[in-house]
Design a protein around this motif. Structure first.
Motif, PDB file in Angstrom:
ATOM      1  N   GLN A 104      10.215  -2.514   8.476  1.00 39.25           N
ATOM      2  CA  GLN A 104       9.027  -2.600   9.307  1.00 39.25           C
ATOM      3  C   GLN A 104       8.007  -1.539   8.900  1.00 39.25           C
ATOM      4  N   ARG A 105       8.513  -0.338   8.630  1.00 38.24           N
ATOM      5  CA  ARG A 105       7.595   0.736   8.246  1.00 38.24           C
ATOM      6  C   ARG A 105       6.965   0.476   6.885  1.00 38.24           C
ATOM      7  N   VAL A 106       7.719  -0.152   5.982  1.00 40.90           N
ATOM      8  CA  VAL A 106       7.130  -0.497   4.687  1.00 40.90           C
ATOM      9  C   VAL A 106       5.994  -1.503   4.885  1.00 40.90           C
ATOM     10  N   ALA A 107       6.234  -2.488   5.748  1.00 32.74           N
ATOM     11  CA  ALA A 107       5.190  -3.494   5.995  1.00 32.74           C
ATOM     12  C   ALA A 107       3.937  -2.836   6.566  1.00 32.74           C
ATOM     13  N   ILE A 108       4.144  -1.868   7.453  1.00 34.91           N
ATOM     14  CA  ILE A 108       2.994  -1.159   8.029  1.00 34.91           C
ATOM     15  C   ILE A 108       2.340  -0.271   6.963  1.00 34.91           C
ATOM     16  N   GLY A 109       3.196   0.398   6.149  1.00 35.20           N
ATOM     17  CA  GLY A 109       2.673   1.270   5.102  1.00 35.20           C
ATOM     18  C   GLY A 109       1.832   0.507   4.097  1.00 35.20           C
ATOM     19  N   ARG A 110       2.294  -0.686   3.769  1.00 32.52           N
ATOM     20  CA  ARG A 110       1.557  -1.518   2.825  1.00 32.52           C
ATOM     21  C   ARG A 110       0.153  -1.832   3.362  1.00 32.52           C
ATOM     22  N   ALA A 111       0.073  -2.014   4.678  1.00 31.05           N
ATOM     23  CA  ALA A 111      -1.249  -2.256   5.279  1.00 31.05           C
ATOM     24  C   ALA A 111      -2.095  -0.980   5.258  1.00 31.05           C
ATOM     25  N   ILE A 112      -1.452   0.159   5.533  1.00 28.52           N
ATOM     26  CA  ILE A 112      -2.220   1.407   5.631  1.00 28.52           C
ATOM     27  C   ILE A 112      -2.828   1.811   4.289  1.00 28.52           C
ATOM     28  N   VAL A 113      -2.056   1.674   3.192  1.00 28.25           N
ATOM     29  CA  VAL A 113      -2.601   2.123   1.905  1.00 28.25           C
ATOM     30  C   VAL A 113      -3.857   1.346   1.524  1.00 28.25           C
ATOM     31  N   SER A 147      -6.347   3.684 -10.699  1.00 27.61           N
ATOM     32  CA  SER A 147      -5.578   4.442 -11.698  1.00 27.61           C
ATOM     33  C   SER A 147      -4.185   4.741 -11.142  1.00 27.61           C
ATOM     34  N   ARG A 148      -3.247   4.963 -12.076  1.00 27.35           N
ATOM     35  CA  ARG A 148      -1.879   5.231 -11.682  1.00 27.35           C
ATOM     36  C   ARG A 148      -1.771   6.468 -10.787  1.00 27.35           C
ATOM     37  N   ALA A 149      -2.513   7.508 -11.154  1.00 28.52           N
ATOM     38  CA  ALA A 149      -2.466   8.749 -10.375  1.00 28.52           C
ATOM     39  C   ALA A 149      -2.989   8.520  -8.956  1.00 28.52           C
ATOM     40  N   ASP A 150      -4.068   7.765  -8.859  1.00 30.36           N
ATOM     41  CA  ASP A 150      -4.646   7.420  -7.559  1.00 30.36           C
ATOM     42  C   ASP A 150      -3.645   6.683  -6.685  1.00 30.36           C
ATOM     43  N   ILE A 151      -3.005   5.699  -7.297  1.00 30.35           N
ATOM     44  CA  ILE A 151      -2.051   4.874  -6.553  1.00 30.35           C
ATOM     45  C   ILE A 151      -0.898   5.746  -6.055  1.00 30.35           C
ATOM     46  N   GLU A 152      -0.375   6.603  -6.935  1.00 32.76           N
ATOM     47  CA  GLU A 152       0.751   7.458  -6.535  1.00 32.76           C
ATOM     48  C   GLU A 152       0.364   8.390  -5.407  1.00 32.76           C
ATOM     49  N   ALA A 153      -0.835   8.920  -5.481  1.00 33.80           N
ATOM     50  CA  ALA A 153      -1.290   9.839  -4.438  1.00 33.80           C
ATOM     51  C   ALA A 153      -1.379   9.115  -3.097  1.00 33.80           C
ATOM     52  N   GLN A 154      -1.953   7.918  -3.116  1.00 32.84           N
ATOM     53  CA  GLN A 154      -2.129   7.198  -1.848  1.00 32.84           C
ATOM     54  C   GLN A 154      -0.791   6.756  -1.262  1.00 32.84           C
ATOM     55  N   VAL A 155       0.083   6.234  -2.124  1.00 35.68           N
ATOM     56  CA  VAL A 155       1.373   5.760  -1.616  1.00 35.68           C
ATOM     57  C   VAL A 155       2.187   6.935  -1.093  1.00 35.68           C
ATOM     58  N   PHE A 184       8.165   1.452  -3.193  1.00 36.82           N
ATOM     59  CA  PHE A 184       6.947   1.995  -3.799  1.00 36.82           C
ATOM     60  C   PHE A 184       6.049   0.863  -4.316  1.00 36.82           C
ATOM     61  N   GLU A 185       6.655  -0.071  -5.048  1.00 36.36           N
ATOM     62  CA  GLU A 185       5.849  -1.149  -5.630  1.00 36.36           C
ATOM     63  C   GLU A 185       5.272  -2.077  -4.567  1.00 36.36           C
ATOM     64  N   ASN A 186       6.045  -2.292  -3.486  1.00 35.41           N
ATOM     65  CA  ASN A 186       5.513  -3.086  -2.379  1.00 35.41           C
ATOM     66  C   ASN A 186       4.258  -2.449  -1.805  1.00 35.41           C
ATOM     67  N   MET A 187       4.330  -1.126  -1.639  1.00 35.28           N
ATOM     68  CA  MET A 187       3.182  -0.441  -1.032  1.00 35.28           C
ATOM     69  C   MET A 187       2.018  -0.346  -2.011  1.00 35.28           C
ATOM     70  N   ALA A 188       2.324  -0.292  -3.313  1.00 37.17           N
ATOM     71  CA  ALA A 188       1.275  -0.115  -4.311  1.00 37.17           C
ATOM     72  C   ALA A 188       0.609  -1.433  -4.696  1.00 37.17           C
ATOM     73  N   PHE A 189       1.197  -2.548  -4.275  1.00 42.64           N
ATOM     74  CA  PHE A 189       0.798  -3.856  -4.792  1.00 42.64           C
ATOM     75  C   PHE A 189      -0.711  -4.120  -4.686  1.00 42.64           C
ATOM     76  N   ALA A 190      -1.244  -3.935  -3.481  1.00 40.39           N
ATOM     77  CA  ALA A 190      -2.657  -4.257  -3.272  1.00 40.39           C
ATOM     78  C   ALA A 190      -3.559  -3.319  -4.080  1.00 40.39           C
ATOM     79  N   LEU A 191      -3.092  -2.077  -4.277  1.00 43.01           N
ATOM     80  CA  LEU A 191      -3.911  -1.111  -5.022  1.00 43.01           C
ATOM     81  C   LEU A 191      -3.944  -1.476  -6.507  1.00 43.01           C
ATOM     82  N   ARG A 192      -2.818  -1.968  -6.997  1.00 47.99           N
ATOM     83  CA  ARG A 192      -2.783  -2.403  -8.406  1.00 47.99           C
ATOM     84  C   ARG A 192      -3.761  -3.539  -8.633  1.00 47.99           C
TER      85      ARG A 192
END
Ligand code: ATP
Ligand code: MG
Length: 372
Positions: free
Chosen positions: A137-146, A103-111, A90-98
């Motif tokens: 691999q999917r996390v790396a892709i997910g991190r790009a997508i968010v 907002s926390r709610a925004d980040i949770e919704a997107q991730v 979760f934190e890997n995917m949320a990193f760029a958004l942070r």
């Protein structure tokens, strides 16, 4: 654009010779070529991780040559994933958004939207070390997508996965591309990956673009010998020989092991080469067992000895030897010849690929717009 490493030094190598490419909005362009041909360098230049020696890169009409990576709004998925090991999925995917102070709610919704798409809901609390290769691999892709970037850059994202997972992830990336409508540039050395994923393919060798085309056209109208032999599996066999003056004109390999009269479009294309050396390319599907149902168009007959058989399932590859020459045919697996047997082959002449012996360029391609 162009890239020279160690400019000004004696050993300054030109890594990328000059690429002129306009990637359309929502397009998936694949760069393919052997190791060291400059694929990663091209991606890094687009991402802003590498300066460009000459030329211009623009994204959505804005020249980005002097913009730092962060300001380019591109997301790169690296071959080694480059996940933060101490952070959860979760934190890997949320990193760029942070970093963007969302907002926390925004980040949770997107991730959670992205993790659902990628089937990562179950593993959101885990650390990268607790994931399989495919999940990482999917996390790396997910991190790009968010990040919802303007352009996705993928550098051989599947090369660490086993064969089955690679095919599955390849399909997922294709589906993702369609559902996001995102612009993607994807680098691979695997021609099957390139052919199945790309809207268009850029074939590179030694820092030079060899051809830019849709997969089907790349296969049917290779612009030169390199592209002809690089794309397609098993590879096209290229036989050196010459065109006799005739009549009728013949193609004859250097030792005379293979010789046949020319006819149809092939004869027309080779007419200016009468008396000269050429290279002639044979793909496995240009050859058939003579006893199998015939095909349209002019043919030539060959006779040889079965050297090897490879059963692929519904079809088989048969390697046939004629003196110093070997050709591979793709045949129906129903009724296989025996190794060592003498067999008769039919060559579909209008499916052969002639190349100039000096330049290795395709001779009078049937399509004139196949230039890169
Ligand atoms: N930082 C660098 N300094 C000097 N030369 C480099 C540098 N990075 C890459 N090169 C050279 O530039 C050329 C292209 O390298 P690049 O990494 O783009 O190849 P590639 O197509 O991605 O290969 P691979 O499939 O092995 O990843 C190679 O000859 C390489 O040795
Ligand atoms: Mg590379």
């Amino acid at each position: 654009m162009r890239k020279v490493f160690d400019e000004g030094e004696a050993d300054g190598a030109v890594a990328v010779q000059g690429i002129d490419l306009d990637v359309r909005d929502g397009e998936l362009v694949v760069f393919v070529g052997p190791s060291g041909c400059g694929k990663t360098t091209v991606l890094r230049m687009i991402a802003g991780l590498e300066t460009i020696t000459a030329g211009r890169i623009s994204i959505d009409g804005r020249v980005v040559n002097d913009l730092p990576p962060k300001a380019r709004d591109v997301a790169m998925v690296f071959q080694n994933y480059a996940l933060y090991p101490h952070l959860t999925v979760f934190e890997n995917m949320a990193f760029a958004l942070r970093l963007r102070n969302q907002s926390r709610a925004d980040i949770e919704a997107q991730v959670s939207r992205v993790s659902a798409t990628l089937g990562l809901d179950r593993v959101l609390r885990r650390k990268p070390a607790q994931l399989s290769g495919g999940e990482r691999q999917r996390v790396a892709i997910g991190r790009a997508i968010v990040r919802n970037p303007r352009v996705f850059l993928f550098d051989e994202p599947l090369s660490n996965l086993d064969a089955a997972l690679r095919i599955q992830m390849r399909r997922e990336i294709g589906a993702l591309h369609r559902s996001l409508g995102a612009t993607m540039i994807y680098v691979t050395h695997d021609q099957v990956e390139a052919m199945t994923l790309g809207d268009r393919i850029v074939v590179m060798a030694s820092g030079r673009v060899q051809q830019i085309d849709a997969p089907r056209d790349l296969y049917r109208y290779p612009r030169n010998r390199f592209v002809g032999t690089f794309i397609g599996s098993p590879a096209m066999t290229v036989l050196p020989g010459h065109v006799t003056i005739g009549p009728p004109p013949e193609f004859r390999t250097t030792s005379g092991a293979v010789a046949f009269s020319l006819a149809g479009t092939l004869a027309a294309r080779l007419a200016p080469y009468a008396g000269r050396a050429i290279l002639l390319g044979f793909r496995p599907e240009a050859l058939a067992l003579t006893r199998d149902p015939g095909r349209d168009g002019p043919v030539a007959a060959l006779r040889g000895t079965v050297e090897a058989l490879e059963l692929m399932g519904s079809d088989a590859l048969v390697t046939v030897r004629m003196a110093d020459v070997e050709l591979t045919a793709r045949i129906d697996a129903q009724d296989l010849p025996l190794v060592g047997a003498t067999i008769d082959l039919t060559v579909a002449l209008d499916r052969l690929h002639p190349f100039d012996a000096d330049t290795e360029e395709a001779i009078a391609p049937l399509r004139s717009d196949s230039r890169a």
